[in-house]
Scaffold this active site. Structure first.
Site, PDB file in Angstrom:
ATOM      1  N   GLY A   1       0.886  -1.647   0.353  1.00 14.94           N
ATOM      2  CA  GLY A   1       0.490   0.247   0.210  1.00 14.94           C
ATOM      3  C   GLY A   1       1.237   1.343   0.083  1.00 14.94           C
TER       4      GLY A   1
ATOM      5  N   ARG B   1       0.843  -5.724  -4.877  1.00 11.05           N
ATOM      6  CA  ARG B   1       1.436  -6.539  -3.734  1.00 11.05           C
ATOM      7  C   ARG B   1       2.232  -8.285  -4.242  1.00 11.05           C
ATOM      8  NH1 ARG B   1      -0.752  -5.263   0.268  1.00 11.05           N
ATOM      9  NH2 ARG B   1      -2.026  -3.131   1.101  1.00 11.05           N
TER      10      ARG B   1
ATOM     11  N   ASP C   1       5.619  -8.393   5.686  1.00 11.08           N
ATOM     12  CA  ASP C   1       5.176  -9.637   4.724  1.00 11.08           C
ATOM     13  C   ASP C   1       6.399  -8.787   3.719  1.00 11.08           C
ATOM     14  OD1 ASP C   1       4.059 -10.910   6.414  1.00 11.08           O
ATOM     15  OD2 ASP C   1       1.823 -10.324   4.719  1.00 11.08           O
TER      16      ASP C   1
ATOM     17  N   LYS D   1       7.953   0.380   5.700  1.00 11.85           N
ATOM     18  CA  LYS D   1       7.344   1.577   5.180  1.00 11.85           C
ATOM     19  C   LYS D   1       5.553   0.480   5.021  1.00 11.85           C
ATOM     20  CE  LYS D   1       4.557  -0.016   2.180  1.00 11.85           C
ATOM     21  NZ  LYS D   1       3.559  -0.381   1.826  1.00 11.85           N
ATOM     22  N   THR D   2       5.176   1.404   6.432  1.00  8.18           N
ATOM     23  CA  THR D   2       3.534   1.529   6.310  1.00  8.18           C
ATOM     24  C   THR D   2       2.554   2.346   6.970  1.00  8.18           C
ATOM     25  OG1 THR D   2       1.291   0.093   6.564  1.00  8.18           O
ATOM     26  CG2 THR D   2       3.755  -0.248   7.977  1.00  8.18           C
ATOM     27  N   ILE D   3       1.881   3.091   6.186  1.00 16.10           N
ATOM     28  CA  ILE D   3       1.169   4.139   7.103  1.00 16.10           C
ATOM     29  C   ILE D   3       0.088   3.164   8.697  1.00 16.10           C
ATOM     30  CG2 ILE D   3       0.059   5.599   5.175  1.00 16.10           C
ATOM     31  CD1 ILE D   3      -2.791   4.045   5.246  1.00 16.10           C
ATOM     32  N   ASP D   4       0.580   2.059   8.870  1.00 17.71           N
ATOM     33  CA  ASP D   4      -0.330   1.369   9.804  1.00 17.71           C
ATOM     34  C   ASP D   4       0.767   1.825  10.945  1.00 17.71           C
ATOM     35  OD1 ASP D   4      -2.597   0.343   7.809  1.00 17.71           O
ATOM     36  OD2 ASP D   4      -2.118  -1.674   8.313  1.00 17.71           O
TER      37      ASP D   4
ATOM     38  N   LYS E   1     -25.547  17.910  16.107  1.00 21.48           N
ATOM     39  CA  LYS E   1     -27.216  17.199  15.796  1.00 21.48           C
ATOM     40  C   LYS E   1     -26.902  15.525  15.728  1.00 21.48           C
ATOM     41  CE  LYS E   1     -27.852  18.707  11.869  1.00 21.48           C
ATOM     42  NZ  LYS E   1     -29.011  19.905  10.393  1.00 21.48           N
ATOM     43  N   TYR E   2     -25.228  15.723  15.399  1.00 19.97           N
ATOM     44  CA  TYR E   2     -25.063  13.982  15.377  1.00 19.97           C
ATOM     45  C   TYR E   2     -23.491  12.924  15.740  1.00 19.97           C
ATOM     46  CZ  TYR E   2     -26.685  15.613   9.925  1.00 19.97           C
ATOM     47  OH  TYR E   2     -27.982  16.327   9.397  1.00 19.97           O
TER      48      TYR E   2
ATOM     49  N   MET F   1      -8.120   3.390   8.516  1.00 19.65           N
ATOM     50  CA  MET F   1      -7.814   2.347   8.535  1.00 19.65           C
ATOM     51  C   MET F   1      -6.599   1.791   8.569  1.00 19.65           C
ATOM     52  SD  MET F   1      -6.018   2.249   3.767  1.00 19.65           S
ATOM     53  CE  MET F   1      -6.963   1.898   2.833  1.00 19.65           C
ATOM     54  N   GLY F   2      -5.907   0.673   8.290  1.00 23.36           N
ATOM     55  CA  GLY F   2      -4.735  -0.069   9.280  1.00 23.36           C
ATOM     56  C   GLY F   2      -5.500  -1.303   9.616  1.00 23.36           C
ATOM     57  N   ARG F   3      -4.824  -2.488   9.030  1.00 26.10           N
ATOM     58  CA  ARG F   3      -5.513  -3.382   8.353  1.00 26.10           C
ATOM     59  C   ARG F   3      -5.724  -4.484   9.361  1.00 26.10           C
ATOM     60  NH1 ARG F   3      -3.139  -7.648   5.771  1.00 26.10           N
ATOM     61  NH2 ARG F   3      -1.142  -6.314   5.910  1.00 26.10           N
TER      62      ARG F   3
ATOM     63  N   GLU G   1      -7.455   8.331   1.610  1.00 22.21           N
ATOM     64  CA  GLU G   1      -7.690  10.041   1.521  1.00 22.21           C
ATOM     65  C   GLU G   1      -5.964  10.560   2.487  1.00 22.21           C
ATOM     66  OE1 GLU G   1      -9.786   8.578   2.596  1.00 22.21           O
ATOM     67  OE2 GLU G   1     -11.448   9.160   2.784  1.00 22.21           O
TER      68      GLU G   1
ATOM     69  N   ARG H   1      -2.439   8.001   1.919  1.00 19.56           N
ATOM     70  CA  ARG H   1      -2.056   7.180   1.802  1.00 19.56           C
ATOM     71  C   ARG H   1      -1.112   8.191   0.514  1.00 19.56           C
ATOM     72  NH1 ARG H   1      -3.388   0.891   0.983  1.00 19.56           N
ATOM     73  NH2 ARG H   1      -3.772   1.928  -1.320  1.00 19.56           N
TER      74      ARG H   1
HETATM   75  P1  FBP Z   1       0.343  -2.018   3.600  1.00 22.58           P
HETATM   76  O1  FBP Z   1       0.581  -2.727   5.016  1.00 22.58           O
HETATM   77  O2  FBP Z   1       1.035  -3.045   2.350  1.00 22.58           O
HETATM   78  O3  FBP Z   1       1.563  -0.667   3.994  1.00 22.58           O
HETATM   79  O4  FBP Z   1      -0.974  -1.357   3.440  1.00 22.58           O
HETATM   80  C1  FBP Z   1      -1.677  -1.041   4.633  1.00 22.58           C
HETATM   81  C2  FBP Z   1      -3.217  -0.411   4.150  1.00 22.58           C
HETATM   82  O5  FBP Z   1      -3.588   0.703   3.519  1.00 22.58           O
HETATM   83  C3  FBP Z   1      -4.281  -1.233   5.283  1.00 22.58           C
HETATM   84  O6  FBP Z   1      -4.225   0.154   6.293  1.00 22.58           O
HETATM   85  C4  FBP Z   1      -5.244  -1.228   3.879  1.00 22.58           C
HETATM   86  O7  FBP Z   1      -5.881  -1.861   5.502  1.00 22.58           O
HETATM   87  C5  FBP Z   1      -5.358  -1.619   2.969  1.00 22.58           C
HETATM   88  O8  FBP Z   1      -3.720  -1.159   2.972  1.00 22.58           O
HETATM   89  C6  FBP Z   1      -5.916  -1.311   1.507  1.00 22.58           C
HETATM   90  O9  FBP Z   1      -5.045  -2.054   0.794  1.00 22.58           O
HETATM   91  P2  FBP Z   1      -5.642  -2.240  -1.096  1.00 22.58           P
HETATM   92  O10 FBP Z   1      -4.072  -0.283  -0.576  1.00 22.58           O
HETATM   93  O11 FBP Z   1      -4.640  -3.716  -1.597  1.00 22.58           O
HETATM   94  O12 FBP Z   1      -6.626  -1.121  -1.027  1.00 22.58           O
END
Ligand code: FBP
Length: 540
Positions: free
Chosen positions: A79, A143, A174, A200-203, A240-241, A248-250, A413, A415
């Protein structure tokens, strides 16, 4: 070529900050003690006889000396994460400072580019177009998993053809695991090709004792926090909402936790806590309904709830349901027939779900046969179930408020946002540092920049053997060596900070509005790392 905004033009001239050790293009590698893997030492050692036990390396500035010219390949994997282009520009500049005849090739669309021999040479003109920009579009990402020796051999073919002596893989846990397998294989086969990884990973779940943070986490969390802050201000204006925001964050909830620390919402669900407390779905729902009811009793019929993307897989009973469904649907394509095979407890959980969500659990599967959690609309699930619970309480005379829920999902939004100063500096340093690891003849190492809460000049540059981060885990029924994923630690300082404050944030409206990322201005506004990183490093 697309037209550039004024910010893009100004940002292109930003010179990322570097650690002192990397400033002058020449380093001395100081080796630490031999290392061990985090667990399963005997198994990992057996699988990685050539790359196991290598020392941690720290770079010190040194005198310039002549280096032979080499060609290097680079791959973006998985990602998108803000700062990927800066890793590549740092790598490019680092290689040129080693020898101006060094060349950098980019493999296209992820690891598949190495196998399929799709590449471009990255020239200074291309690199200059992408400095300090977000996205991975310079060479694209993918991927494809590098797992098979046939793929590795295809890689050797193209490397030999292009004279490539080192490959840099920019990816998550991975991809870096695969980078290490590749490094080991290339050593065993004496190909003369080095492999270096970059975290790397935003997660934010690729971190450990020696890797302080993965790049992209900082920028992505700041983008989400800006928008959460805007929503909070809207909520507090209209009153009112109830906004249910999935982030995100798998699997890990680091993004949700960091955004909570930045914005102080009324409810923050942390998947790791739900799992540790073995909470049921209805307990999670009741927890949110309790906060809605308590605020309603104060006349506040509005609020903000943060939900981690991977939540459903951390609720033990839903996890069992999903795993039963995975099994059943791999043998039976008729969903109605497959559902008959559920155990009684799972059938009850399934029946308690809103129709749309139940359908998502049965329909959306990835190529491995697993549910794609990012497609499950947990935010809508919770709105519906909390709404039902509140109605039940109202009918029983226990609640008098109004509840109107709105659903949001923030992920894509953030990444590809232009990297924050932290990510711009961190990524550029990771890239320059990777070039120095190559220059030092290293393989099976991850580029490592530490001491990242200090000023960039004081950051510690070096390399960490990837085998050091590994343990054995079950993947698709088989035990495999993998980098241990870092989930939110319930005994860690960031979670403790949330736990100490959340009761207060639930009751009062203590919102913080962080505003947009600032690229130019005072350092206390522009150069702050995440609260997670600050809290984690403070405790060391
Ligand atoms: P990476 O672990 O490869 O950095 O990706 C993380 C992520 O952005 C998760 O937060 C999200 O669940 C997933 O990728 C979404 O995957 P895709 O880009 O295949 O829709």
């Amino acid at each position: 070529m697309s037209t550039k905004s004024a910010l893009q033009i100004a940002r292109a001239t930003y010179q990322p900050k570097l650690p002192n050790a990397l400033l002058h293009g020449a380093v001395k590698a100081v080796e630490g003690k031999a290392t061990e893997s985090v667990a399963d030492q005997a198994d990992i050692k057996k699988l990685f006889p050539n790359t196991y036990g290598m020392p941690i390396i720290t770079f010190e500035a040194s005198e310039k000396h002549a280096n032979q010219a080499i060609n290097v390949g680079v791959i973006l994997s998985g990602g998108q994460a803000p700062g990927g282009h800066n890793v590549i520009s740092g790598l490019f500049d680092g290689l040129k400072s080693l020898n101006e005849n060094n060349k950098l090739y980019g493999f296209l669309s992820g690891p598949g580019g190495l196998v399929d021999h799709k590449y471009i040479e990255l020239t200074v003109n291309i690199i200059d177009e992408y400095r300090n920009t977000g996205g991975f579009d310079i060479i694209g990402s993918g991927r494809t998993k590098l797992e098979e020796t046939a793929q590795f051999d295809k890689g050797v073919e193209i490397c030999n053809k292009l004279g490539i002596k080192a490959v840099v893989i920019i990816g998550g846990d991975d991809s870096n695991t695969n980078a290490c397998v590749l490094a080991e294989y290339y050593l065993q086969k004496q190909t003369g090709i080095q492999v270096i990884g970059c975290p790397k990973t935003i997660d934010g779940d690729l971190k450990n004792e020696v890797i302080e943070t993965s790049f992209g986490f900082d920028t992505a969390c700041k983008v989400y926090s800006e928008v959460i802050g805007n929503i909070m201000r809207d909520a507090n204006s209209a009153k009112k909402y109830w906004h249910f925001i999935k982030l995100m964050g798998r699997s890990a909830s680091h993004i949700g936790l960091e955004c909570a620390l930045q914005t102080q919402p009324n409810v923050t669900i942390i998947s790791e806590e739900v799992e540790a407390k073995k909470q049921t779905l209805s307990e999670v729902v009741n927890g949110v309904a309790d906060v809605v009811a308590a605020r309603a009793a104060n006349g506040d019929n509005f609020g903000v709830v943060l939900i981690p993307e991977g939540l459903v897989e951390f609720i033990p009973e839903v996890k069992i349901l999903i795993s039963e469904l995975n099994d059943l649907l791999s043998h039976e394509t008729d969903v109605q027939k497959a559902l008959k095979g559920l155990t009684a407890p799972s059938a009850a959980v399934y029946a308690s779900l809103p129709d749309a969500i139940a359908k998502q659990l049965t329909l959306d599967r990835d190529p491995h046969g697993n549910v794609q959690v990012s497609l499950i609309e947990t935010e809508k699930l919770l709105i519906e179930m909390v709404g039902k619970e509140l109605k039940r309480r109202k009918d029983a005379g226990a609640y008098k408020g109004k509840f109107s829920g709105l659903a949001h999902f923030f992920g894509y939004e953030g990444r590809c946002a232009a990297p924050s100063n932290f990510d711009a500096d961190y990524c550029y340093s990771l890239g320059v540092n990777a070039a120095q690891l190559i220059g030092a003849g290293k393989t099976g190492y991850m580029s490592s920049i530490r001491n990242t809460t200090a000023a960039a000049a004081e950051w510690i540059a070096g390399g960490v053997p990837v085998t050091m981060m590994m343990n054995m885990e079950k993947r698709h029924g088989q035990m495999k060596p993998v980098i241990q994923k870092a989930l939110v630690r319930l005994d860690g300082a960031p979670f403790k900070k949330l736990a100490a404050n959340r009761e207060e944030w639930a009751k009062t409206t203590a919102y913080v509005y962080p505003g947009p990322i600032q690229y130019f201005g005072p350092t206390e506004v522009c150069d702050q790392p995440t609260k997670t990183l600050l809290l984690e490093q403070e405790g060391k």
